[in-house]
Design a protein around this motif. Structure first.
Motif, PDB file in Angstrom:
ATOM      1  N   GLU A 127       0.690  -1.119   0.006  1.00  0.00           N
ATOM      2  CA  GLU A 127       0.085  -0.043  -0.021  1.00  0.00           C
ATOM      3  C   GLU A 127       0.942   1.223   0.043  1.00  0.00           C
ATOM      4  O   GLU A 127       1.984   1.375   0.328  1.00  0.00           O
ATOM      5  N   ASP A 128       0.368   2.185  -0.485  1.00  0.00           N
ATOM      6  CA  ASP A 128       1.096   3.464  -0.824  1.00  0.00           C
ATOM      7  C   ASP A 128       1.692   4.157   0.853  1.00  0.00           C
ATOM      8  O   ASP A 128       2.693   4.619   0.778  1.00  0.00           O
ATOM      9  N   HIS A 129       0.678   3.919   1.727  1.00  0.00           N
ATOM     10  CA  HIS A 129       1.350   4.695   3.309  1.00  0.00           C
ATOM     11  C   HIS A 129       2.391   3.761   3.636  1.00  0.00           C
ATOM     12  O   HIS A 129       3.164   4.461   4.275  1.00  0.00           O
ATOM     13  N   ASP A 130       2.355   2.375   3.518  1.00  0.00           N
ATOM     14  CA  ASP A 130       3.458   1.629   3.745  1.00  0.00           C
ATOM     15  C   ASP A 130       4.574   1.962   3.219  1.00  0.00           C
ATOM     16  O   ASP A 130       5.806   1.924   3.624  1.00  0.00           O
ATOM     17  N   CYS A 131       4.658   1.948   1.775  1.00  0.00           N
ATOM     18  CA  CYS A 131       5.762   2.487   0.966  1.00  0.00           C
ATOM     19  C   CYS A 131       6.521   3.781   1.528  1.00  0.00           C
ATOM     20  O   CYS A 131       7.614   3.862   1.453  1.00  0.00           O
ATOM     21  N   ALA A 132       5.436   4.672   1.739  1.00  0.00           N
ATOM     22  CA  ALA A 132       6.024   6.073   2.252  1.00  0.00           C
ATOM     23  C   ALA A 132       6.687   5.769   3.730  1.00  0.00           C
ATOM     24  O   ALA A 132       7.583   6.550   3.894  1.00  0.00           O
ATOM     25  N   VAL A 133       6.529   4.820   4.502  1.00  0.00           N
ATOM     26  CA  VAL A 133       7.355   4.777   5.791  1.00  0.00           C
ATOM     27  C   VAL A 133       8.516   4.335   5.629  1.00  0.00           C
ATOM     28  O   VAL A 133       9.604   4.929   5.938  1.00  0.00           O
ATOM     29  N   TRP A 134       8.697   3.454   4.582  1.00  0.00           N
ATOM     30  CA  TRP A 134      10.104   2.723   4.080  1.00  0.00           C
ATOM     31  C   TRP A 134      10.816   3.749   3.643  1.00  0.00           C
ATOM     32  O   TRP A 134      12.149   4.096   3.460  1.00  0.00           O
ATOM     33  N   LEU A 135      10.177   4.620   2.698  1.00  0.00           N
ATOM     34  CA  LEU A 135      10.858   5.782   1.873  1.00  0.00           C
ATOM     35  C   LEU A 135      11.334   6.866   2.774  1.00  0.00           C
ATOM     36  O   LEU A 135      12.427   7.401   2.953  1.00  0.00           O
ATOM     37  N   LEU A 136      10.767   7.145   3.859  1.00  0.00           N
ATOM     38  CA  LEU A 136      10.880   8.033   4.966  1.00  0.00           C
ATOM     39  C   LEU A 136      12.246   7.597   5.979  1.00  0.00           C
ATOM     40  O   LEU A 136      13.117   8.259   6.234  1.00  0.00           O
ATOM     41  N   LEU A 137      12.040   6.491   6.129  1.00  0.00           N
ATOM     42  CA  LEU A 137      13.401   5.633   6.777  1.00  0.00           C
ATOM     43  C   LEU A 137      14.598   5.838   5.948  1.00  0.00           C
ATOM     44  O   LEU A 137      15.592   5.873   6.660  1.00  0.00           O
ATOM     45  N   ARG A 138      14.341   5.398   4.932  1.00  0.00           N
ATOM     46  CA  ARG A 138      15.602   5.638   3.896  1.00  0.00           C
ATOM     47  C   ARG A 138      16.098   7.059   3.801  1.00  0.00           C
ATOM     48  O   ARG A 138      17.274   7.318   3.790  1.00  0.00           O
ATOM     49  N   LYS A 139      15.108   8.011   3.728  1.00  0.00           N
ATOM     50  CA  LYS A 139      15.536   9.404   3.391  1.00  0.00           C
ATOM     51  C   LYS A 139      16.262   9.606   4.763  1.00  0.00           C
ATOM     52  O   LYS A 139      17.220  10.824   4.745  1.00  0.00           O
ATOM     53  N   SER A 140      15.743   9.516   6.037  1.00  0.00           N
ATOM     54  CA  SER A 140      16.355   9.752   7.087  1.00  0.00           C
ATOM     55  C   SER A 140      17.754   9.075   7.427  1.00  0.00           C
ATOM     56  O   SER A 140      18.613   9.728   8.384  1.00  0.00           O
ATOM     57  N   ARG A 141      18.284   8.482   6.645  1.00  0.00           N
ATOM     58  CA  ARG A 141      19.664   7.972   6.647  1.00  0.00           C
ATOM     59  C   ARG A 141      20.509   8.357   5.166  1.00  0.00           C
ATOM     60  O   ARG A 141      21.704   8.245   5.075  1.00  0.00           O
ATOM     61  N   SER A 142      19.871   9.452   4.624  1.00  0.00           N
ATOM     62  CA  SER A 142      20.801  10.176   3.495  1.00  0.00           C
ATOM     63  C   SER A 142      22.007  10.719   3.925  1.00  0.00           C
ATOM     64  O   SER A 142      21.992  11.288   5.315  1.00  0.00           O
ATOM     65  N   ASP A 143      22.751  10.857   3.020  1.00  0.00           N
ATOM     66  CA  ASP A 143      23.909  11.787   3.254  1.00  0.00           C
ATOM     67  C   ASP A 143      23.869  13.339   3.115  1.00  0.00           C
ATOM     68  O   ASP A 143      24.434  14.005   3.816  1.00  0.00           O
ATOM     69  N   ASP A 144      22.710  13.618   2.919  1.00  0.00           N
ATOM     70  CA  ASP A 144      22.302  15.018   2.812  1.00  0.00           C
ATOM     71  C   ASP A 144      21.602  15.585   4.223  1.00  0.00           C
ATOM     72  O   ASP A 144      20.453  14.886   4.304  1.00  0.00           O
ATOM     73  N   ALA A 146      20.056  18.306   5.056  1.00  0.00           N
ATOM     74  CA  ALA A 146      18.730  18.833   4.720  1.00  0.00           C
ATOM     75  C   ALA A 146      17.486  17.557   4.536  1.00  0.00           C
ATOM     76  O   ALA A 146      16.455  17.926   5.032  1.00  0.00           O
ATOM     77  N   ALA A 147      17.943  16.598   3.765  1.00  0.00           N
ATOM     78  CA  ALA A 147      17.008  15.726   3.470  1.00  0.00           C
ATOM     79  C   ALA A 147      16.855  14.782   4.820  1.00  0.00           C
ATOM     80  O   ALA A 147      15.745  14.479   5.045  1.00  0.00           O
ATOM     81  N   ARG A 148      17.583  14.488   5.524  1.00  0.00           N
ATOM     82  CA  ARG A 148      17.396  13.981   6.779  1.00  0.00           C
ATOM     83  C   ARG A 148      16.651  14.657   7.833  1.00  0.00           C
ATOM     84  O   ARG A 148      15.680  14.139   8.414  1.00  0.00           O
ATOM     85  N   LEU A 149      16.708  16.206   7.882  1.00  0.00           N
ATOM     86  CA  LEU A 149      15.900  16.710   8.671  1.00  0.00           C
ATOM     87  C   LEU A 149      14.305  16.823   8.137  1.00  0.00           C
ATOM     88  O   LEU A 149      13.507  16.881   9.087  1.00  0.00           O
ATOM     89  N   GLN A 150      14.239  16.917   6.862  1.00  0.00           N
ATOM     90  CA  GLN A 150      12.919  16.841   6.330  1.00  0.00           C
ATOM     91  C   GLN A 150      12.208  15.450   6.553  1.00  0.00           C
ATOM     92  O   GLN A 150      11.041  15.638   6.881  1.00  0.00           O
ATOM     93  N   ALA A 151      13.009  14.566   6.439  1.00  0.00           N
ATOM     94  CA  ALA A 151      12.495  13.203   6.735  1.00  0.00           C
ATOM     95  C   ALA A 151      11.751  13.108   8.369  1.00  0.00           C
ATOM     96  O   ALA A 151      10.922  12.524   8.453  1.00  0.00           O
ATOM     97  N   VAL A 152      12.614  13.762   9.163  1.00  0.00           N
ATOM     98  CA  VAL A 152      12.361  13.505  10.526  1.00  0.00           C
ATOM     99  C   VAL A 152      11.172  14.835  10.675  1.00  0.00           C
ATOM    100  O   VAL A 152      10.050  13.944  11.610  1.00  0.00           O
ATOM    101  N   GLN A 153      11.070  15.625  10.072  1.00  0.00           N
ATOM    102  CA  GLN A 153       9.758  16.439  10.338  1.00  0.00           C
ATOM    103  C   GLN A 153       8.541  15.742   9.596  1.00  0.00           C
ATOM    104  O   GLN A 153       7.526  15.985  10.377  1.00  0.00           O
ATOM    105  N   GLU A 154       8.726  15.206   8.600  1.00  0.00           N
ATOM    106  CA  GLU A 154       7.653  14.565   7.942  1.00  0.00           C
ATOM    107  C   GLU A 154       7.191  13.386   8.786  1.00  0.00           C
ATOM    108  O   GLU A 154       5.805  13.044   9.065  1.00  0.00           O
ATOM    109  N   MET A 155       7.952  12.690   9.520  1.00  0.00           N
ATOM    110  CA  MET A 155       7.789  11.692  10.458  1.00  0.00           C
ATOM    111  C   MET A 155       7.016  12.121  11.427  1.00  0.00           C
ATOM    112  O   MET A 155       5.959  11.722  11.904  1.00  0.00           O
TER     113      MET A 155
END
Length: 603
Positions: A127-144, A146-155
């Motif tokens: 499902e779409d919302h399940d996919c978003a969870v894993w994408l946010l997890l991946r984004k939170s481990r980004s080398d960028d 700004a991307a990490r901070l945005q992922a935490v904020q979206e969570m």
């Protein structure tokens, strides 16, 4: 194999057959070539289709696992066969290389066309919302960053997730993301797992005895006199209490005054307070923090925190120890693994300003992602206590006076109504700390810091050398802590009450003598002196007259008028140091203001 055999048979037929007439040879050769080429294309297409389907299957999560996980609290991991015989052979190696080639092709096409293969989990059949969870997890481990901070904020802003999805984040996120969620104002507490089970106590042992062993295990040599005094008092009183619990006669031996003052309390609780106060002093030394962690101090403090939920004073001392340990970055992973972040995430949302501020200090020291400053013991941020995108334009520092505190000095006037009822009321009508409630609401671009230090009226309970209580010593200590917190990097406004005003003046004088502290002088934009005894206090004269009974403390003695004969000299020195930044005006009363021209106003 069948394709190769068919090609060989065709070649043999062409080689052994009698030469046909020249008119039909040309078309027969063309038909054979078409058959051969068609068979090759058809077989290759089938082979490539099979491999692509196999690759897609290997990249697709098992939806049954996802469905089962909704009912579970742990994460399923796809297992790989450990049989090494399955990893040999030309077929296995060929498939492996083909898979690598297909991955490169998909990644290249994603970069060119920005297609759905840009993220690893975009091809997952869930499902779409399940996919978003894993994408946010991946984004939170980004080398960028700004991307990490945005992922935490979206969570933290997620409101539509199911309970199991919060648990997925809680189990799969790293230490940096977990700390960021704890410092996010709107984060759900389901992001945080319960602390792991605490180890059981030793047989015939108690928390009081374990606390005493922890304190005794710390180095006792080459210590500050104040730490030695606190440690000796705690060990002495705990020994007497343990002897009384095991059948001995409980008496007022040693320093009996603390027991006499708290005769109505349970002796073990009083002894635990002594040990915790000593541990607060030890935790200011980095090497002692390592000893506390190595000897199971984090788990023991957590046990005490849970046992004394109805004792705010015990919990505050535990938070002070934890906040001091969080100043050492190599201990961050241990603190997070011990489960303290979930406790802090709940405490920072408390309506009680002291509990929330102590938790906010510890989490700020843990959050190296967004907080470059370090907050030592006694320096508390009242605003902002959470992560914020609001740029900070200035610092406002509140310095309390004699017998004051970082929070209670700045409360609204008490009345007959119960304070516990006031906490739950609208903060626009009543507040237990107006800088946090009102000033932060009116001026959100400020960083509001409140400073705390110990004071006393009498030396009856003196635990530290007298010289450590002098204004000169306190000013240097506070100046060092405030500079570590980043005070001086932006405009500063001081708000002082009573003896706190004398400390502010002394700090500014000391800062003018040290080149590394010049930024505090250069960025000071205003000072408010509220009820500051610039010319001495009558309390000091009264205490001196009965000094043989009250044993007035050094703080009280320093408020005598005789020590303020150099007041005008200090005024001129401060004015000289602040010239060009501020306009100084001293009122004849007890309230002084450092006035600014309109062009230097901050708000």
């Amino acid at each position: 194999m069948s394709l190769a055999a068919y090609c060989v048979i065709c070649c043999r037929r062409m080689g052994t057959s009698t030469p046909p007439p020249k008119s039909s040879t040309y078309w027969r050769d063309i038909r054979n070539i078409i058959k051969f080429t068609g068979s090759l294309i058809l077989g290759g297409s089938l082979f490539i289709t099979y491999e692509v389907l196999a690759l897609k299957k290997s990249l697709t999560l098992d939806t049954q696992v996802i469905e089962r996980e909704k009912m579970k609290s742990y994460i399923y991991v796809h297992t790989v066969s450990l049989d090494k015989t399955e990893n040999h052979g030309i077929t296995y190696q060929a498939r492996k290389e083909l898979h690598k080639a297909v991955r490169k092709v998909l990644a290249t096409s994603a970069r060119i066309f920005r297609g759905p293969f840009a993220d690893t989990f975009s091809t997952v059949d869930i499902e779409d919302h399940d996919c978003a969870v894993w994408l946010l997890l991946r984004k939170s481990r980004s080398d960028d960053r700004a991307a990490r901070l945005q992922a935490v904020q979206e969570m933290s802003e997620a409101r539509h997730w199911h309970d199991y999805q919060y648990r997925i984040i809680a189990q799969a996120c790293d230490m940096r993301t977990l700390t960021g969620l704890a410092r996010s104002k709107d984060s759900d507490l389901r992001f945080f797992l319960r602390p792991p089970p605490l180890p059981s106590l030793k047989e015939d042992s108690s928390t009081e005895e374990e606390l005493r062993h922890l304190l005794a295990s710390l180095p006792q040599t080459d210590l500050d006199e104040c730490i030695q005094c606190f440690t000796a008092l705690a060990l002495s009183e705990s020994s007497q209490s343990l002897a009384a619990q095991k059948g001995g006669l409980w008496c007022f031996g040693g320093n009996g005054l603390p027991y006499a003052e708290s005769f109505g309390e349970v002796p073990s609780a009083t002894v635990e307070m002594f040990c915790l106060e000593a541990l607060v002093k030890h935790s200011e030394i980095p090497t002692h923090c390592d000893k506390i962690e190595a000897n199971g101090g984090l788990q023991l403090l957590q046990r005490l925190y849970q046992l004394h939920k109805d004792c705010p004073k015990v919990q505050r001392n535990i938070m002070r120890i934890l906040g001091n340990m969080a100043l050492n970055e190599h201990l961050h992973s241990t603190i997070v693994r011990s489960g303290w972040v979930s406790i802090l995430a709940e405490a920072i949302k408390s309506q009680h300003v002291m509990e929330a501020s102590h938790a906010a200090r510890t989490l700020a020291n843990l959050d190296r992602e967004t907080v470059p400053d370090k907050y030592h013991d006694g320096v508390y941020v009242l605003h902002p206590q959470y992560r914020t995108s609001q740029p900070i334009k200035a610092d406002v520092l509140f310095i309390h006076g004699l017998m004051g505190a970082a929070f209670k000095t700045w409360r609204q006037q008490d009345n007959d109504q119960d304070l516990t009822e006031k906490v739950s009321e609208d903060e626009t009508k009543y507040t237990t700390c107006w800088p946090k409630s009102w000033l932060a609401r009116d001026c959100p671009a400020l960083r509001i810091i409140s400073v705390e230090y110990d004071t006393s009226l009498s030396d009856w309970r003196a635990r530290c050398p007298t010289e450590r209580k002098s204004i000169a010593f306190r000013s240097n200590e506070l100046l060092r802590k405030l500079r570590a917190a980043g005070v001086g990097d932006r405009p500063v406004v001081w708000v002082s009450h009573s003896m706190g005003g004398l400390l502010v003046k002394k700090m500014l004088l000391e800062a003018s003598k040290k080149p590394e502290m010049n930024t505090i002088i250069n960025n000071t934009r205003g000072i408010i002196f509220y009820s500051v005894p610039h010319h001495g206090s009558h309390l000091a004269e009264y205490s001196v007259n009965i000094r043989y009974l009250l044993f007035p403390s050094l703080e009280v003695k320093e408020l005598s008028k005789g020590l303020f004969l150099q007041e005008y000299e200090e005024k001129s020195r401060i004015s000289k140091e602040l010239r060009g930044n501020t306009y100084l005006l001293w009122l004849p009363g007890d309230i002084g203001w450092l006035l600014l021209p309109p062009e230097r106003w901050l708000f």
